[in-house]
Enzyme design. Structure first.
Site, PDB file in Angstrom:
ATOM      1  N   ASN A 112       0.846  -1.194   0.000  1.00 56.47           N
ATOM      2  CA  ASN A 112       0.000   0.000   0.000  1.00 56.47           C
ATOM      3  C   ASN A 112       0.884   1.247   0.000  1.00 56.47           C
ATOM      4  O   ASN A 112       1.818   1.358   0.792  1.00 56.47           O
ATOM      5  CB  ASN A 112      -0.902   0.020   1.237  1.00 56.47           C
ATOM      6  CG  ASN A 112      -1.535  -1.328   1.500  1.00 56.47           C
ATOM      7  OD1 ASN A 112      -2.289  -1.850   0.705  1.00 56.47           O
ATOM      8  ND2 ASN A 112      -1.183  -1.911   2.641  1.00 56.47           N
ATOM      9  N   GLU A 129       8.526  -4.779  -0.751  1.00 56.87           N
ATOM     10  CA  GLU A 129       7.434  -3.808  -0.685  1.00 56.87           C
ATOM     11  C   GLU A 129       7.914  -2.402  -1.030  1.00 56.87           C
ATOM     12  O   GLU A 129       7.191  -1.628  -1.666  1.00 56.87           O
ATOM     13  CB  GLU A 129       6.782  -3.836   0.698  1.00 56.87           C
ATOM     14  CG  GLU A 129       6.319  -5.218   1.160  1.00 56.87           C
ATOM     15  CD  GLU A 129       5.478  -5.963   0.123  1.00 56.87           C
ATOM     16  OE1 GLU A 129       4.754  -5.311  -0.658  1.00 56.87           O
ATOM     17  OE2 GLU A 129       5.561  -7.199   0.078  1.00 56.87           O
TER      18      GLU A 129
END
Length: 986
Positions: free
Chosen positions: A329, A362
């Site tokens: 995210n 990530e």
């Protein structure tokens, strides 16, 4: 369900380690894959592209266990405003997504002065249209091009319980048990939080507002909080800064009592770690490595992270229940606790590197995936392949002591080859993603690890500087929805500018890469040495792991590297040439014969099979005192290729063991990790034959003296990272095959149970040995320690070895705990715990089956299905008597089991096939067990070699143009040898 590499592992901790090393997405409920597969393969599930959003305003009000009147617990209220525009004329219906939302109001209109003109058609009932998750809005007039429209909706949703969408979880902090709300939206679950265009291609900006209870901590979301207000009902309303242009699956928010547990205190480059307030300093490592990785990625891409959006910061949060493992995210990276919280004293080395490389994965997504996003999931490898590549090579640049370049070969390249070596494997880019073929596997080892391996091969082809230049060009197309062709174009432009492909006969990245991205599988290169005419003949064909050759022929543009015994050179990984035809002859420039190795450092994504002559010469070299002249990664490559060639019956096992006998002298990390993988497959295949299984274990122990002498059983103070990591893996393996390791482990367990500290790296195999040779009292002590343990990574270690107990009552207690629903074991850990319970000892299989027969209803209620348990049990059945016992129970319970019955029958057929395989191949094992290593007989040939190299290769083998200044061509000896093999052809 995916097939994992290590079906033969006898220990669930080993299974956990190896499957986790691939860093594939952590398995999620089967119904999600069914849903996702359907969405991919059926165009009816795709949104029309007749409108496109620009901006959202989202407001959510979550309710937990304490709720106002007329509100159910664990629900939320929401409002959304979407600014959207038509892309074509004559649009009379707007279609967006929603799922498990009650639509209370919905309208569409456009701004006219200070007013909004409502064009919502009357007579509509607004509801989420399942199974498509569509929300349709008809209009009274056609939408006008170049006019922006405003969709407004109010709705009520449910805080989910399956770790998808906007879901609820719980944790225990310093004050006790707490509720939280958190999110996981990939691939298509934002629609469970608010109506939206929930596909990656519909990027927009978002203003998010959360109305939380006053007692909760400030909400965490992608962006920092912009404003905070107290509402009339006492709730606190927090609105966040506008996000970058992003896809819905990259949004996130956390409503909790979390605190910042580690921070850099840098107002210009804010970076914080969030978790429950009782985790101590376990966030420090992820902060330390995360800052270094972020800076390295900025330097690599020349795009500063903190300029991606005004006011953006970096946050990482530890989530107790998280099916995805980790999620990129934008600005709020979320992880399972075990994958971000690291205790230097009590987390083993696996978790130190796991935290580092998953944080790298990530962070890499901020550029590859977030800034530049795949248009649709058929190009997912553009996100995940890059992230997987950089999680190793970016981390290697900032933490070289963690051995990422070595570990990439056994953890990614070899694992990817295994997954990619079946006829049902999918391509990186699926050009027919909307046909009926199931493509849920796009979130797979192939997409992640194969994509990364192909990128590594391409970097060596172009050279690092040219490769980086091309990627920077690729990333300059900010916020674009890019396809594979965009990457190829950028890399080709850099290659032309630098002359990186000069000398390869006019090949381009586009031409080369498409053979790897649009085709499934990979080649086997069969190399035949022709000492009398200056050449090596190379034949390529698609590899299949069960039969050797795929039923679907294919050709690749293969970048080739090779070296030889007389001048071993393993560091120059720039390919000397391409092989593009089925048969190619490579001019060596000299005659004579000595060992040749293709695919230096396994830089290329292909397997290699040599003729008997070369295998014999390699065997002698590998058994000699000069074996380290062959690079460690190529020794690992040879081990992996040998095991796979033998599995497919391309090579007999007695021949394979003769070559692998060099392991007796081998003590390095990569060759032994490859060997552990190969031997565990065989351990499983011989499990039904106790005599020969014992002989295989004896062979393994005979091959281990060098590695045991290097490592020892006891971890020293201040040992090297890679040695300590290797010890953990090797001892876990050896404790499954021999008494010496078990004896040491059992004694260490006794000391631990009386208060002696055991180093974290020793605990997996010490715990298992102690339980395996212990009593119910030992298990009770162990399980009580598990229940008291607060460090998530240590709890996972303990779950993965709890099944090592040989006490039946203790095993039943463990199985009961898995399905009890009393929170002793979290749902995300069910599969790991079940694998431990069923596979950690041979006797566990039928004990677990008997337990299942008595607890099938409870297991079904908790797990949703007993398919995973049954398939694992069936895969370990040892004879027809056991198969019949399970089959009879399946027949008697067919109606109750439903779809599980069919999957179980297929598993039985696979088990029978495995038993037949063993019966057909067992003579190869017994031949070697009886003879042991036999020296290959080499006879000299007195014929004189040619005096000059041929001017051209044979006509049946098209020539390829070598790269200039190749270091691969050198003089071979003038003595021609022929090999008569005393062993191998039984």
């Amino acid at each position: 369900a995916r097939e994992w590499h290590l079906a033969g592992f006898t220990s669930s901790w080993a299974y956990f380690l190896q499957t986790s090393l691939t860093l594939s997405p952590i398995p999620v409920p089967e119904d999600e894959w069914v849903e996702f597969a359907r969405m991919l393969r059926d165009p009816a599930f795709r949104l029309p592209t007749t409108t496109r959003p620009r901006h959202y305003q989202v407001t959510l009000t979550p309710y937990f266990d304490v709720v106002p009147a007329n509100v159910n617990p664990f629900t939320f209220d929401g409002e959304v405003t979407i600014y959207t525009s038509p892309t074509v004329a004559n649009v009379n219906e707007v279609v967006i997504h929603c799922n498990d939302l009650t639509i209370q109001s919905l309208s569409i209109g456009y701004q006219s002065g200070t007013d909004v003109v409502d064009i919502t058609a009357t007579g509509q009932t607004f509801a989420c249209e399942m199974p498509f998750s569509f929300l349709r809005i008809r209009t009274t007039e056609a939408l006008v091009l170049n006019r922006e429209y405003i969709i407004k909706s109010t709705f009520r949703g449910n805080l989910q319980t399956n770790m998808r969408g906007f879901y609820r979880s719980w944790y225990v902090d310093s004050t006790g048990r707490r509720w939280m709300g958190t999110t996981q939206f990939q691939p298509g679950h934002a629609r469970q939080a608010f109506p939206c265009y929930d596909e990656p291609g519909f990027k927009a900006t978002f203003d998010i507002t959360m109305n939380r209870e006053e007692s909760f901590s400030p909400t965490i979301s992608n962006m920092p909080i912009r404003t905070t207000n107290t509402l009339a009902n006492g709730r606190v309303s927090e609105t966040f800064w506008t996000t970058p242009v992003t896809s819905t699956y990259l949004l996130a928010f956390i409503v909790s009592h979390y605190t910042v547990v580690s921070t850099n205190n840098n107002a210009l480059r804010p970076f914080d770690i969030y978790a429950r307030n009782n985790v101590g300093r376990t966030g420090d490592w992820s902060l330390e490595i995360g800052e270094k990785l972020l800076e390295a990625m900025e330097a690599y891409t020349q795009i500063p992270y903190y300029t991606m959006a005004e006011n953006i910061n970096m946050k990482q949060a530890a989530i107790p229940d998280f099916s995805a493992g980790a999620m990129e995210n934008w600005g709020l990276l979320t992880y399972r606790e075990a994958l971000i919280l690291y205790d230097p004293l009590n987390s083993n080395h696996f978790y130190k590197q796991r935290v580092a490389n998953i944080v790298a994965h990530e962070i890499a997504h901020m550029w590859f995936g977030n800034l530049v996003t795949c248009a649709w999931w058929d190009n997912l490898w553009l996100n995940e392949g890059f992230a997987r590549f950089y999680q190793y090579y970016l981390t290697a640049s900032v933490a070289p002591e963690l051995g990422y370049e070595t570990r990439f070969i056994v953890e990614q390249v070899q694992m990817a080859m295994f997954s990619d070596s079946v006829d049902t494997a999918h391509a990186l880019t699926d050009l027919n993603v909307n046909d009926p073929t199931t493509v849920s596997a796009h979130f797979s080892t192939i997409t992640y690890a194969r994509g990364a391996a192909i990128l590594r091969m391409t970097q060596h082809l172009l050279g690092v500087e040219t490769f980086v230049k091309g990627l920077r060009n690729y990333l300059r197309e900010r916020h674009s929805m890019l396809l594979s062709s965009s990457l190829f174009t950028a890399l080709d432009a850099a290659a032309v500018e630098d002359g990186a492909l000069n000398g390869y006969g006019g090949i381009t990245i586009d031409t080369y890469f498409r053979t790897w991205s649009e085709k499934a599988g990979h080649p086997l290169l069969t190399v035949t040495i022709k000492p009398e005419n200056w050449g090596n003949d190379c034949t390529q064909e698609r590899w299949e792991r069960n039969t050797g050759v795929s039923q679907f022929p294919s050709l690749w543009h293969i970048p080739i590297t090779w070296t030889r015994a007389g001048a071993p050179e393993f560091e120059d990984l720039k390919p000397s040439q391409f092989i593009s035809q089925q048969v190619t002859s490579i001019n060596r420039g000299t005659t004579g014969l000595e060992w040749v190795i293709f695919n230096k450092q396994e830089a290329g994504f292909y397997r290699v099979k040599y003729d008997d002559t070369n295998w014999a010469l390699l065997t002698r070299a590998l058994r000699s005192s000069s074996r380290t002249a062959i690079h460690q990664l190529n020794r690992a490559q040879i081990v992996d290729d040998i095991f796979q060639l033998a599995r497919a019956n391309v090579m007999k096992y007695n021949r394979a063991f003769n070559i692998l006998s060099f392991l007796q002298f081998e003590d390095e990390y990569a060759p032994w990790l490859a060997a552990i993988s190969g031997f565990n497959f065989l351990i499983r295949r011989l499990a039904h034959d106790s005599t020969n299984a014992a002989l295989l274990q004896k062979l393994i122990l005979e091959l281990s003296p060098a590695v045991v002498a290097k490592l020892g059983y006891l971890e020293p103070e201040n040992g090297s990272y890679m040695t300590d990591l290797q010890r953990m893996y090797v001892m876990e393996f050896l404790c499954n095959v021999g008494p010496e390791c078990n004896n040491f482990g059992t004694q260490a367990f006794r000391r631990w149970s009386t208060g002696t500290f055991i180093p974290a790296n020793m605990r997996p195999w010490v715990y298992c040995a102690g339980l395996r040779h212990g009593t119910a009292e030992d298990f009770n002590f162990f399980w009580n320690r598990y229940l008291q343990e607060d460090l998530s990574s240590e709890k996972v270690v303990m779950l993965n070895v709890a099944g090592c107990t040989t006490d039946q009552a203790s095993l039943n207690r463990f199985l009961d705990a898995i399905v009890s629903g009393n929170d002793d074991i979290r749902p995300q850990d069910y599969n790991a715990a079940l694998t431990s319970a069923i596979t950690s000892n041979e006797i566990n299989t039928l004990r677990a089956f008997q337990w299942l027969r008595n607890n099938v209803d409870q297991a079904t209620r908790t797990l949703g299905s007993v398919s995973t348990i049954l398939n694992t049990i069936i895969g370990r059945l040892l004879n027809e008597e056991q198969i019949n016992e399970v089959s009879n129970w399946l027949t008697a319970n067919q109606n109750t089991l439903g779809a599980t019955y069919s999957t179980a029958l297929r598993a039985i057929e696979t088990t029978r096939s495995n038993l037949v395989w063993s019966q057909q191949r067992i003579s190869e094992f017994t031949n070697y067990f009886e003879s042991g290593y036999v020296e290959d007989v080499i006879e000299e040939i007195t014929e004189a070699p040619p005096t000059a190299p041929p001017t051209a290769p044979p006509t049946e083998a098209p020539a390829v143009t070598p790269a200039p200044d190749s270091a691969n061509v050198a003089a071979l000896s003038f003595i021609t040898l022929i090999i008569t093999l005393a062993v191998n052809l039984a």
